[in-house]
Design an enzyme around this catalytic site. Structure first.
Site, mmCIF file in Angstrom:
data_model
loop_
_atom_site.group_PDB
_atom_site.id
_atom_site.type_symbol
_atom_site.label_atom_id
_atom_site.label_comp_id
_atom_site.label_asym_id
_atom_site.label_seq_id
_atom_site.Cartn_x
_atom_site.Cartn_y
_atom_site.Cartn_z
ATOM 1 N N LYS A 1 21.849 40.997 -20.995
ATOM 2 C CA LYS A 1 22.054 41.442 -19.621
ATOM 3 C C LYS A 1 21.707 42.917 -19.468
ATOM 4 O O LYS A 1 21.089 43.321 -18.476
ATOM 5 C CB LYS A 1 23.499 41.185 -19.186
ATOM 6 C CG LYS A 1 23.937 39.734 -19.255
ATOM 7 C CD LYS A 1 23.020 38.800 -18.504
ATOM 8 C CE LYS A 1 23.076 38.944 -17.007
ATOM 9 N NZ LYS A 1 22.310 37.879 -16.300
ATOM 10 N N TYR B 1 30.463 46.950 -21.795
ATOM 11 C CA TYR B 1 30.681 46.432 -23.150
ATOM 12 C C TYR B 1 30.346 47.448 -24.235
ATOM 13 O O TYR B 1 30.162 47.083 -25.383
ATOM 14 C CB TYR B 1 29.913 45.125 -23.363
ATOM 15 C CG TYR B 1 30.685 43.917 -22.865
ATOM 16 C CD1 TYR B 1 31.357 43.085 -23.748
ATOM 17 C CD2 TYR B 1 30.779 43.644 -21.511
ATOM 18 C CE1 TYR B 1 32.079 41.999 -23.303
ATOM 19 C CE2 TYR B 1 31.502 42.559 -21.046
ATOM 20 C CZ TYR B 1 32.152 41.743 -21.949
ATOM 21 O OH TYR B 1 32.872 40.676 -21.498
ATOM 22 N N ALA C 1 18.698 33.500 -10.943
ATOM 23 C CA ALA C 1 18.518 32.694 -12.160
ATOM 24 C C ALA C 1 18.532 33.582 -13.400
ATOM 25 O O ALA C 1 17.973 34.674 -13.418
ATOM 26 C CB ALA C 1 17.198 31.930 -12.101
#
Length: 344
Positions: A162, A135, A87
């Protein structure tokens, strides 16, 4: 592809069990003979989850727990040998305040880890993302598990969340985890068949293409991995002794572009793909459009870059063998059509 059936590994908790990936993880565990407890934010989702997974032996228990609250987590992890923390909050749109997505992602992971430690769980396998790996610009655009996205870089809040949540998880286990083991899975874009009606961002992309909602696409490349293979990797990482303390990047084949996804759909789906985009925007057109379209701002920094994702670690250490991206894209679309999720 499947692991041997096991009945003696103890109870496994899956957080976010009714989600796109969570439901596949629950289904894989049940198919492998495990006894599973799944958390949902609301017990109203319990009937839906049971409809998505096969549980003929009655080995699935569903409980309510919310990542934003302490209540329920001690009970959720009680008696569990493993926890698969799938989740994670994913905003429908990028929030004005980055903390609206960063804080729940970080604090939710820490709630689960704290409860798991206190309950003497053996191992937590946490779903992170390639967003936590690749990223921050890197010459050559080659990425493996040693790479990290810098949370201080100018990325959208979800990307930053994240990296921040995963860093917080590793820091917690090192400083306060006791005997708790942590393993992290970092998937690229997750595609593949849906088990229920709730779309993910990636499956929503395919839906938008099929409905004609994307007349042209940006020249952006990304990794693709099948949701079933990500579920399989979670189970392999849960059980393999050498996976403790490791990250595993999950992607299949070479990175593909939005236009290549559209071309795959057109090749295999005939009339159902009549509305998919056939035109790619120029980099200058994307930059101009991003001035007024926040959804495009995330891709501006990645225009023209083709990431190379190294997944040898999962393949060599865990025997992971993912499907090819083309079949995954096709099966994503076929499941959307089957579920009548595509509007003509």
């Amino acid at each position: 592809m499947t692991l041997e059936s096991t009945h003696d590994d103890g109870l496994v908790l899956v957080t976010g069990g009714s989600g796109y990936l969570g439901s596949h993880v629950v289904g894989r565990l049940l198919a492998n003979g495990h006894t599973v407890r799944a958390t949902v934010r609301s017990l109203g989702r319990a009937t839906e989850l049971r409809a998505m997974v096969a549980d003929p032996s009655g080995r699935l228990e569903i409980v309510s727990a919310d990542l934003s609250e302490d209540e329920g987590w001690a009970e959720a992890v009680a008696g569990c040998t493993y926890v698969l923390h799938v989740a994670s909050p994913f905003p429908a749109a990028q929030p004005q305040n980055p903390d609206e997505v960063i804080v729940p992602a970080r604090d939710g992971a820490l709630r689960v880890l704290r409860a798991a430690r206190d309950a003497e769980v053996k191992r937590v396998v946490m779903t992170s993302s390639f967003a936590a790996v690749g990223y921050s610009h890197k010459p050559g655009n080659e990425y493996d598990e040693t790479d990290w996205t810098d949370p201080a870089d100018d990325n959208p809040p979800y990307i930053r969340s994240k990296a921040i949540a995963e860093r917080a998880a590793w820091d917690f286990v090192q400083a306060e985890g006791g005997d708790l083991e942590l393993t992290v899975i970092n998937p690229s874009g997750i595609f593949g068949p849906l088990l229920g009606p709730h779309l993910s961002t990636s499956t929503g992309l395919v839906k938008a293409m099929l409905e004609g909602g994307m007349p042209a696409v940006p020249p952006v490349y990304f990794g693709v991995v099948d949701v079933r293979d990500v579920a399989d990797l979670h189970v392999r990482a849960m059980r393999h002794p050498a996976a403790a303390g490791e990250r595993f990047l999950a992607s299949s084949g070479e990175a593909i572009s939005f236009l290549q996804v559209a071309q795959i759909l057109a090749k295999h789906l005939g009339a159902s793909a009549a509305k998919v985009p056939a035109q790619e925007l120029t980099a200058d057109q994307v930059r101009e459009a991003a001035r007024s379209n926040p959804a495009l701002q995330e891709v501006v920094g990645r225009l023209g870059e083709i990431p190379v994702l190294h997944t040898e670690k999962a393949r060599d250490m865990l025997g992971w063998a993912p499907r090819d991206p083309e079949s995954t894209i096709v099966e994503t679309a076929e499941s959307l059509i089957r579920l009548k999720a595509v509007v003509d």
